[in-house]
Scaffold this motif. Structure first.
Motif, PDB file in Angstrom:
ATOM      1  N   LYS A  97       0.983  -1.256   0.135  1.00  0.00           N
ATOM      2  CA  LYS A  97      -0.134  -0.152  -0.113  1.00  0.00           C
ATOM      3  C   LYS A  97       0.774   1.159  -0.079  1.00  0.00           C
ATOM      4  CE  LYS A  97      -3.864  -1.926   1.087  1.00  0.00           C
ATOM      5  NZ  LYS A  97      -5.220  -1.781   0.488  1.00  0.00           N
ATOM      6  N   ALA A  98       0.448   2.398  -0.590  1.00  0.00           N
ATOM      7  CA  ALA A  98       1.287   3.723  -0.769  1.00  0.00           C
ATOM      8  C   ALA A  98       0.391   4.679  -0.699  1.00  0.00           C
ATOM      9  CB  ALA A  98       2.108   3.424  -2.105  1.00  0.00           C
ATOM     10  N   ALA A  99       0.712   5.949  -0.527  1.00  0.00           N
ATOM     11  CA  ALA A  99       0.010   7.235  -0.707  1.00  0.00           C
ATOM     12  C   ALA A  99       0.797   8.213  -1.176  1.00  0.00           C
ATOM     13  CB  ALA A  99      -0.607   7.409   0.571  1.00  0.00           C
ATOM     14  N   ALA A 100       0.453   9.139  -2.081  1.00  0.00           N
ATOM     15  CA  ALA A 100       1.166  10.280  -2.497  1.00  0.00           C
ATOM     16  C   ALA A 100       0.510  11.592  -1.957  1.00  0.00           C
ATOM     17  CB  ALA A 100       1.092  10.242  -4.007  1.00  0.00           C
ATOM     18  N   PHE A 101       1.588  12.553  -2.038  1.00  0.00           N
ATOM     19  CA  PHE A 101       1.276  13.898  -1.643  1.00  0.00           C
ATOM     20  C   PHE A 101       2.220  14.935  -2.256  1.00  0.00           C
ATOM     21  CE2 PHE A 101       4.356  13.215   1.628  1.00  0.00           C
ATOM     22  CZ  PHE A 101       4.799  14.329   1.893  1.00  0.00           C
ATOM     23  N   ASP A 102       1.673  16.241  -2.262  1.00  0.00           N
ATOM     24  CA  ASP A 102       2.750  17.006  -3.005  1.00  0.00           C
ATOM     25  C   ASP A 102       2.338  18.380  -2.186  1.00  0.00           C
ATOM     26  OD1 ASP A 102       0.697  18.855  -3.844  1.00  0.00           O
ATOM     27  OD2 ASP A 102       0.522  17.549  -5.678  1.00  0.00           O
ATOM     28  N   THR A 103       3.345  19.231  -2.442  1.00  0.00           N
ATOM     29  CA  THR A 103       3.081  20.933  -1.872  1.00  0.00           C
ATOM     30  C   THR A 103       3.298  21.468  -3.457  1.00  0.00           C
ATOM     31  OG1 THR A 103       5.375  21.067  -1.828  1.00  0.00           O
ATOM     32  CG2 THR A 103       4.228  20.485   0.330  1.00  0.00           C
ATOM     33  N   ARG A 104       2.332  22.540  -3.371  1.00  0.00           N
ATOM     34  CA  ARG A 104       2.272  23.293  -4.770  1.00  0.00           C
ATOM     35  C   ARG A 104       1.556  24.707  -4.240  1.00  0.00           C
ATOM     36  NH1 ARG A 104      -3.199  23.496  -6.518  1.00  0.00           N
ATOM     37  NH2 ARG A 104      -4.433  22.131  -5.759  1.00  0.00           N
ATOM     38  N   PHE A 105       1.924  25.702  -4.980  1.00  0.00           N
ATOM     39  CA  PHE A 105       1.172  26.924  -4.909  1.00  0.00           C
ATOM     40  C   PHE A 105      -0.307  26.971  -4.668  1.00  0.00           C
ATOM     41  CE2 PHE A 105       4.953  28.715  -7.379  1.00  0.00           C
ATOM     42  CZ  PHE A 105       5.629  29.265  -6.179  1.00  0.00           C
ATOM     43  N   ASP A 106      -0.790  28.012  -3.978  1.00  0.00           N
ATOM     44  CA  ASP A 106      -2.277  27.957  -3.716  1.00  0.00           C
ATOM     45  C   ASP A 106      -2.998  28.589  -4.987  1.00  0.00           C
ATOM     46  OD1 ASP A 106      -4.930  28.316  -2.710  1.00  0.00           O
ATOM     47  OD2 ASP A 106      -4.290  30.013  -1.556  1.00  0.00           O
TER      48      ASP A 106
END
Length: 180
Positions: free
Chosen positions: A105-114
């Protein structure tokens, strides 16, 4: 549950989100958040859950050229961007490319501009594609955490990341579908 949160961070925001996600998964501190540069001894196939995140660069996952540009921006004329101590070396893209037939099992996230994802892109979508290609089943839909134009994490995003981390162990896959 054997879980690790692996991240790539240039200015510290993705690290901060990764640490919050780890706290959400296990408030007692049993889940570590590690920069991708320190994952040499990690065998993803031995984990119950692998959470992977990185900053959104040029509408997607970072590449060597975009990481170089980010490092240059941090040391450029303004010099007011704090470069994360682990911002050198291999990125998430290169690390994930080394996996094949892993499973789990895995999950993905990011940071990005609003701003709308149509304008900014989302690294988490690319990360989730690489995870599925390696054989992982996604435990949650890819998630984005937002920064302002000065690259500061928006108010409430760290708490939202912690809540998202807490949800990773209990969210049934049918509740979110495959939106990646």
């Amino acid at each position: 549950m054997r879980t690790i949160v692996v991240y790539e961070s240039m200015y510290g925001n993705t690290r901060q989100v990764a640490e919050a996600i780890a706290r959400g998964i296990d408030p007692s501190g049993g889940v570590r958040a590690l920069p991708v540069s320190k994952t040499g001894e990690i065998n993803p196939g031995e984990l119950d859950l692998l959470v992977v995140g990185g900053p959104t660069h040029a509408h997607g996952m970072s590449r060597e050229s975009t990481r170089n540009a980010a490092r240059t921006a941090a040391t450029g004329l303004a010099g007011d961007l704090p470069l994360d101590p682990d911002a050198t070396g291999e990125g998430i893209r290169e690390w994930l490319a080394s996996f094949s037939g892993v499973g789990g099992k895995a999950a993905a996230f990011d940071t990005r501009f609003d701003a709308t994802a149509l304008l900014t892109g989302r690294a988490s979508k690319g990360i989730s594609r690489w995870l599925r290609k390696a054989g992982f089943e996604l435990a949650a839909a890819p998630e984005s955490f937002l920064v302002d134009k000065a690259t500061h994490l928006l108010a409430g995003e760290e708490q939202r990341a912690q809540a998202w981390g807490a949800s990773l162990g209990v969210t049934p896959p049918d509740a979110w579908g495959d939106s990646a």
